[in-house]
Design a protein around this motif. Sequence first.
Motif, short mmCIF file in Angstrom:
data_model
loop_
_atom_site.label_atom_id
_atom_site.label_comp_id
_atom_site.label_asym_id
_atom_site.label_seq_id
_atom_site.Cartn_x
_atom_site.Cartn_y
_atom_site.Cartn_z
N ASP A 25 0.81 -1.20 0.00
CA ASP A 25 0.00 0.00 0.00
C ASP A 25 0.86 1.27 0.00
N GLU A 26 0.19 2.39 0.18
CA GLU A 26 0.85 3.70 0.19
C GLU A 26 1.89 3.79 1.31
N ARG A 27 1.58 3.15 2.41
CA ARG A 27 2.50 3.16 3.55
C ARG A 27 3.83 2.51 3.19
N LEU A 28 3.77 1.41 2.43
CA LEU A 28 4.99 0.73 1.99
C LEU A 28 5.76 1.62 1.00
N ALA A 29 5.03 2.27 0.11
CA ALA A 29 5.68 3.15 -0.87
C ALA A 29 6.40 4.30 -0.17
N ILE A 30 5.76 4.85 0.86
CA ILE A 30 6.38 5.95 1.61
C ILE A 30 7.62 5.45 2.34
N ASP A 34 11.29 6.92 1.67
CA ASP A 34 12.04 7.49 2.81
C ASP A 34 13.38 6.76 3.00
N MET A 35 13.35 5.45 2.82
CA MET A 35 14.59 4.68 2.98
C MET A 35 15.62 5.09 1.92
N LYS A 36 15.14 5.32 0.70
CA LYS A 36 16.06 5.75 -0.37
C LYS A 36 16.68 7.10 -0.03
N GLU A 37 15.86 8.02 0.41
CA GLU A 37 16.37 9.35 0.77
C GLU A 37 17.37 9.24 1.93
N THR A 38 17.05 8.39 2.89
CA THR A 38 17.91 8.20 4.06
C THR A 38 19.25 7.59 3.66
N LEU A 39 19.18 6.62 2.76
CA LEU A 39 20.41 5.94 2.30
C LEU A 39 21.31 6.91 1.53
N ILE A 40 20.72 7.70 0.66
CA ILE A 40 21.50 8.67 -0.12
C ILE A 40 22.16 9.68 0.82
N ALA A 41 21.40 10.17 1.78
CA ALA A 41 21.93 11.16 2.73
C ALA A 41 23.09 10.58 3.55
N ALA A 53 13.89 1.51 12.25
CA ALA A 53 12.96 1.13 13.31
C ALA A 53 11.61 0.62 12.81
N VAL A 54 11.60 0.05 11.61
CA VAL A 54 10.37 -0.57 11.07
C VAL A 54 10.66 -2.06 10.90
N LEU A 55 9.95 -2.89 11.67
CA LEU A 55 10.27 -4.32 11.68
C LEU A 55 9.51 -5.08 10.59
N LYS A 56 9.80 -4.69 9.35
CA LYS A 56 9.19 -5.34 8.18
C LYS A 56 10.28 -5.83 7.26
N ARG A 57 9.97 -6.87 6.46
CA ARG A 57 10.96 -7.47 5.56
C ARG A 57 11.09 -6.64 4.29
N VAL A 58 11.77 -5.53 4.44
CA VAL A 58 11.96 -4.56 3.34
C VAL A 58 13.40 -4.08 3.39
N CYS A 59 14.08 -4.10 2.25
CA CYS A 59 15.42 -3.52 2.20
C CYS A 59 15.71 -2.99 0.80
N ILE A 60 16.70 -2.11 0.73
CA ILE A 60 17.09 -1.53 -0.56
C ILE A 60 18.61 -1.61 -0.70
N VAL A 61 19.05 -1.68 -1.95
CA VAL A 61 20.48 -1.69 -2.25
C VAL A 61 20.72 -0.70 -3.38
N ARG A 111 7.47 -2.86 -4.93
CA ARG A 111 6.55 -2.10 -4.08
C ARG A 111 5.07 -2.27 -4.46
N PHE A 112 4.85 -2.78 -5.67
CA PHE A 112 3.46 -2.98 -6.12
C PHE A 112 2.96 -4.39 -5.87
N GLY A 113 3.83 -5.24 -5.32
CA GLY A 113 3.42 -6.61 -5.05
C GLY A 113 3.72 -7.58 -6.19
N ASN A 114 4.50 -7.12 -7.19
CA ASN A 114 4.90 -8.02 -8.28
C ASN A 114 6.14 -8.81 -7.86
N LYS A 115 6.05 -10.12 -8.02
CA LYS A 115 7.19 -10.96 -7.67
C LYS A 115 8.24 -10.91 -8.78
#
Length: 151
Positions: A25-30, A34-41, A53-61, A111-115
């Motif tokens: 959902d929108e919450r996941l997209a946000i 936010d993670m991308k902006e945080t990583l770049i910074a 501090a979000v205990l969800k199975r989400v990561c970016i590289v 982010r859209f749920g496509n595998k």
Amino acid sequence: MAKRKIIQLPDELLRKKCREVTEFDERLAILLDDMKETLIAADGVGLAAPQVAVLKRVCIVMTEDLFLEMVNPVIISQKGKQKGKEGCLSVKNKSGEVVRAEEITFEAFDRFGNKYVKTVNGFNAVACQHEMDHLDGILFIDRCNKLSDEE
Ligand code: CO
């Protein structure tokens, strides 16, 4: 987008096993934006949701030649071994040599749920394995014999 605070060891949140994402959902997209902006910074190469501090199975590289958003990633095969120096945005001023698979193939959702299924190798494989470890509360310091202080 908004930059989030990156939590540091010994914060116990870094040691938790994260929950699977069930709502794309929108919450996941946000969260991903936010993670991308945080990583770049932070000038890093990867970031996992528990580090903000979000205990969800989400990561970016984000490396020189790769940008990946991984939701519920699972490694399905791996090949070879490589040893390289690692650090972590949640373990300030430390680095250490870690042995990882040279190549991994994993499946994950966007982010859209496509595998999707992706094979990465070399440094990109290191970055992906490091970030996926975070989702199970594992840090690179658990996988290296000797930690060094960074200048
Ligand atoms: Co890390």
